[in-house]
Design a protein around this motif. Structure first.
Motif, PDB file in Angstrom:
ATOM      1  N   VAL A 125       7.782  -3.475   4.198  1.00 56.96           N
ATOM      2  CA  VAL A 125       8.004  -2.464   3.164  1.00 56.96           C
ATOM      3  C   VAL A 125       6.717  -2.239   2.381  1.00 56.96           C
ATOM      4  N   LEU A 126       6.034  -3.322   2.042  1.00 52.74           N
ATOM      5  CA  LEU A 126       4.775  -3.195   1.298  1.00 52.74           C
ATOM      6  C   LEU A 126       3.718  -2.472   2.127  1.00 52.74           C
ATOM      7  N   LEU A 127       3.595  -2.829   3.393  1.00 58.12           N
ATOM      8  CA  LEU A 127       2.595  -2.184   4.247  1.00 58.12           C
ATOM      9  C   LEU A 127       2.876  -0.691   4.410  1.00 58.12           C
ATOM     10  N   ARG A 128       4.159  -0.319   4.461  1.00 52.86           N
ATOM     11  CA  ARG A 128       4.500   1.103   4.605  1.00 52.86           C
ATOM     12  C   ARG A 128       4.106   1.908   3.371  1.00 52.86           C
ATOM     13  N   GLN A 171      -6.330  -4.470  -2.817  1.00 51.81           N
ATOM     14  CA  GLN A 171      -6.062  -4.326  -4.247  1.00 51.81           C
ATOM     15  C   GLN A 171      -4.689  -3.680  -4.458  1.00 51.81           C
ATOM     16  N   ARG A 172      -4.393  -2.623  -3.706  1.00 52.95           N
ATOM     17  CA  ARG A 172      -3.095  -1.951  -3.826  1.00 52.95           C
ATOM     18  C   ARG A 172      -1.973  -2.880  -3.388  1.00 52.95           C
ATOM     19  N   LEU A 173      -2.180  -3.609  -2.313  1.00 57.62           N
ATOM     20  CA  LEU A 173      -1.171  -4.540  -1.827  1.00 57.62           C
ATOM     21  C   LEU A 173      -0.898  -5.625  -2.863  1.00 57.62           C
ATOM     22  N   ASN A 174      -1.949  -6.161  -3.469  1.00 60.27           N
ATOM     23  CA  ASN A 174      -1.766  -7.163  -4.528  1.00 60.27           C
ATOM     24  C   ASN A 174      -0.983  -6.596  -5.707  1.00 60.27           C
ATOM     25  N   ALA A 175      -1.264  -5.358  -6.070  1.00 59.34           N
ATOM     26  CA  ALA A 175      -0.527  -4.717  -7.171  1.00 59.34           C
ATOM     27  C   ALA A 175       0.948  -4.552  -6.802  1.00 59.34           C
ATOM     28  N   LEU A 176       1.210  -4.183  -5.553  1.00 58.40           N
ATOM     29  CA  LEU A 176       2.595  -4.033  -5.098  1.00 58.40           C
ATOM     30  C   LEU A 176       3.325  -5.373  -5.102  1.00 58.40           C
ATOM     31  N   VAL A 177       2.633  -6.421  -4.664  1.00 62.12           N
ATOM     32  CA  VAL A 177       3.228  -7.769  -4.671  1.00 62.12           C
ATOM     33  C   VAL A 177       3.513  -8.197  -6.103  1.00 62.12           C
TER      34      VAL A 177
END
Length: 189
Positions: A125-128, A171-177
């Motif tokens: 979901v995060l990768l999408r 950076q975006r992935l870390n923010a989403l996590v």
């Protein structure tokens, strides 16, 4: 029996020889060995199950005509992995006609309505939620071990483009996590 899985599986030379002679049962054996690995890689790169299935079909159809170009200089699985990556990247290139559309805005809207945010963090979901190119660069570098030089060649860009896109993606992935973490941090024993 070998403990290797995915692309690391060893292709029996007899199966390869039969496939080179056009034996369809040998192609079926190759599919059984590597089909799941191709699908999983395409899914991680493209973020869409139906598209990943299409890519796998395309790769195995190409395999039938390109098998004679396999020289054995690298393991068969590595060669097939490269075909899968190339087909996935080619798909992303073909989709460039959608460049006028704000992919980030569309992905943000999908993320807002996508269920599961209150459950455990789902990597898919995060990768999408990343743009297709950002997801591809992140998966290829972090999961598949591609260098920035290799990715620059694949995407027809510079190494600095790849590095910059990877940094922004992480950076975006870390923010989403971080955004998902408070809702998924229930204490379970």
């Amino acid at each position: 029996m070998s403990s290797n899985t995915g692309f690391a599986q060893i292709l029996d030379l007899e199966i390869l020889a039969r496939a080179l002679r056009g034996d369809m049962a040998a192609f079926a054996d190759i599919y059984r060995l590597y089909g799941r690995a191709c699908y999983n890689l395409a899914l991680r790169l493209l973020g869409n199950a139906a598209t990943a299935e299409d890519i796998v079909q395309e790769v195995f159809l190409k395999l039938m005509s390109m098998l004679r170009s396999f020289r054995g200089e690298a393991p068969f699985g590595a060669w097939l992995k490269r075909l899968t990556v190339n087909a996935s990247i080619d798909f992303l290139r073909r989709e460039r006609r959608l460049d006028g559309v704000d992919a980030e805005a569309i992905l943000a809207q999908q993320a807002a309505i996508e269920p599961g945010a209150e459950q455990a963090i789902d990597v898919q979901v995060l990768l999408r939620q990343l743009s297709p190119r950002a997801r591809a660069v992140l998966v290829l570098h972090e999961l598949e071990g591609y260098t920035h030089k290799e990715m620059a060649s694949l995407f027809g860009q510079t190494e600095s483009y790849s590095k910059s896109l990877l940094a922004r993606s992480l950076q975006r992935l870390n923010a989403l996590v971080d955004a998902a973490a408070p809702t998924s941090s229930a204490d379970h024993v």
